[in-house]
Design an enzyme around this catalytic site. Structure first.
Site, PDB file in Angstrom:
ATOM      1  N   GLU A   1       0.865  -1.187   0.000  1.00 62.59           N
ATOM      2  CA  GLU A   1       0.000   0.000   0.000  1.00 62.59           C
ATOM      3  C   GLU A   1       0.896   1.229   0.000  1.00 62.59           C
ATOM      4  OE1 GLU A   1      -3.389   2.358   2.579  1.00 62.59           O
ATOM      5  OE2 GLU A   1      -1.593   1.549   3.518  1.00 62.59           O
TER       6      GLU A   1
ATOM      7  N   ASP B   1     -10.670   2.967   2.799  1.00 65.99           N
ATOM      8  CA  ASP B   1     -10.232   4.291   3.258  1.00 65.99           C
ATOM      9  C   ASP B   1     -10.830   5.435   2.450  1.00 65.99           C
ATOM     10  OD1 ASP B   1      -8.530   3.163   5.180  1.00 65.99           O
ATOM     11  OD2 ASP B   1      -6.835   3.076   3.785  1.00 65.99           O
TER      12      ASP B   1
END
Ligand code: TEU
Length: 532
Positions: A265, A328
């Site tokens: 990520e 997110d």
């Protein structure tokens, strides 16, 4: 020829946020047995690998991204036995399982931090990042947390501050300490030995911090109310050169287990992002490509520019990947509208490179407004508009009172969407032209057609500014994908004569088409097999 590609290049990843997928035991929170009950669905849908957001013991200050023990299962989600049973069933269905690995920080309740905090002399003191107060007694420097406020928390008992780039309950580990590395590599071995097929590594680009603890520059355009994580340029907290050494060590460990996948990520501009493939392609297999998640304007020109930029800058031998949404960020159907997001699904699932699908996006699920008193996410603590709860609402399985996510009478941990009676798996599976039918058809075609999973990619110029058109080709077979990224019909003239529409985003049209001159309807896209 085809077997030179590995499963993670040819396949599609599906992200499950375990709290919100399926509650099997009536506590309003999803769990591992729940996921296991829904494997038939995932197999029917046609995804290849499941990435589970963290399932380890956690006080849930950041819903599992604060880990108190890396080698066990959070009781709310089940037990190691439940995990093994799930993994077994996933493998039986020829699917893969990717775990979320969170090495940057632990929970403050992890035994390592408890020991570290106990005294300055603790043998674990240096496992975390402790600093003396500044001359005025304040924090050692100006670093701010991604969730708002200083990234430093004062520990009165020992008179020092510890670093937490996220919540105060998420102290950052000191990855410069070799003992930390060894302990975390043991964690990776624990799960690889159990049979997992790879990791998605949380904030991998942030694991190493500046040795001199210099102040980060503030972003001049940031103002109170903007996302807290955008406040500073993390030049001393992110993307430090030494992080690449750590990633190479992790990768070689993962590689020693055979054909596994290692995903990072990383939120960075493309030139820096590319460095994470590794100079010798020896770092992550896939650095998450968040360009679509971050696009300011969903416009054909910008979408094409993002894809072409990635394809052009990609190092030789490296493999692309695409993401529309995650836990997110606001859901794609909310960001660009439900109608246009069907086109986005066609884009995601016909590009070259591994797609990651966020659970529920295949139904066109949207963000769910969560009243302040029901909000949980620490990122929303200073300003509820930055809460990530809205994109984490329970999966919509059917029209029952708990949407099939939880039993009748059980209160789900986050509110259900108001529209779940219309948009749910059961109903959309039966509707010929539903959103889910589209995604399932796209996944089926992607799997069937080699040009879609391993073929080349080339975008082509078209007169309409509102359309993005590209060709996928493999072994002499060519397909054109024409996407209308606007809500008005567009006339197109492509440099081909005849074709056959295999699938349209609206599911309204299939069959022959003259490509030199046709109209692509608003919010529609065609996947066309080229005849000439
Ligand atoms: O996210 C890291 C990250 O960069 C996020 O702060 C992101 O930019 C922001 O939340 C967008 O709204 C990872 C996880 O995906 C996230 O869920 C965790 O909260 C975070 O790390 C800390 O582990």
């Amino acid at each position: 020829m085809e077997n030179v590609y590995s499963w993670w290049q040819q396949g599609v990843v599906y992200q499950i946020y375990p709290r919100s997928f399926m509650d099997s035991n009536g506590d309003g929170v999803g769990d591992l047995s729940g996921i296991r009950q829904r494997l038939d669905y995932l197999q029917w849908l046609g995804v290849d690998a499941l990435w589970l957001s963290p399932i380890y013991p956690s006080p849930m200050a950041d819903f599992g991204y604060d880990i108190a023990n890396y080698v066990d299962i959070e009781p709310v989600f089940g037990s190691l036995q439940d995990f093994d049973a799930l993994l077994h069933d996933v493998h039986q269905r020829h699917m893969k399982m990717i775990l979320d690995f969170v090495p940057n920080h632990t929970s403050d309740e992890h035994a390592w931090f408890v020991a570290s905090r106990a005294s300055r002399e603790s043998e674990k003191r240096d496992w975390y990042i402790w600093r003396d107060p500044a001359a005025d007694g304040g924090p050692p420097n100006n670093w701010t947390s991604f969730f708002g406020g200083s990234a430093w928390e004062f520990d009165a008992a020992s008179g020092q501050y510890y670093l937490h780039m996220f919540d105060v309950k998420q102290p950052d580990l000191n990855w410069r300490n070799p003992l930390v590395r060894q302990a975390m590599y043991d964690v990776m071995r624990f799960w690889l030995d159990r049979g997992v097929d790879g990791f998605r590594v949380d904030v991998i680009w942030m694991m190493i911090k500046d040795t001199q603890f210099r102040d980060n520059p503030e972003r001049p355009d940031w103002k109170p109310g903007d996302p807290p994580y955008a406040r500073q340029e993390g030049i001393y907290t992110e993307n430090q050169p030494e992080v690449h050494d750590v990633i190479r060590e992790m990768r070689s460990l993962v590689d020693s287990y055979g054909e596994k996948v290692f995903i990072g990520e990383i939120y960075l501009p493309l030139p820096q992002l590319m460095e994470y493939y590794g100079e010798m392609l020896d770092e992550v297999h896939l650095p998450f490509n968040f360009q679509f998640v971050q696009l300011a304007n969903w416009h054909a020109r910008d979408i094409r520019a993002s894809v072409d930029a990635y394809e052009t800058i990609l190092p030789e031998g490296a493999w692309p990947n695409w993401v529309l949404g995650n836990h997110d960020r606001s859901r794609i159907a909310t960001r660009i509208g439900r109608a246009q997001s069907r086109v986005a699904q066609m884009l995601l699932l016909t590009l070259r490179g591994t797609p990651t699908c966020y659970y529920g996006d295949e139904l066109g699920m949207e963000d769910v407004a969560v009243p302040p008193e029901l909000m949980h996410d620490p990122q929303g603590k200073d300003n509820p508009i930055h809460s990530r709860d809205p994109e984490r609402s329970p999966m919509q399985w059917n029209a029952d009172s708990g949407a099939g996510f939880c039993a009748d009478g059980v209160t789900p941990w986050l509110p259900l969407s108001e529209d779940y009676r219309h948009f749910n798996v059961e109903r959309e599976q039966q509707e010929e032209r539903s959103y889910l039918t589209l995604v399932q058809n796209l996944l089926t075609l992607r799997r069937q057609i080699p040009a879609l999973h391993v073929g080349s990619y080339a975008s082509i110029d078209v007169a309409s500014e509102e359309c993005f058109v590209y060709v996928r080709e493999h072994a002499g077979k060519r397909y054109v994908v024409a996407l209308n990224c606007s809500n008005a019909d567009q006339a197109l003239s492509l440099p081909f004569k005849e074709g056959t529409i295999m699938l349209s985003a609206s599911l309204e049209r299939t069959g022959p088409i003259a490509l030199e001159d046709f109209v692509l309807p608003a919010n529609d896209g065609y996947l066309i097999e080229i005849a000439d």
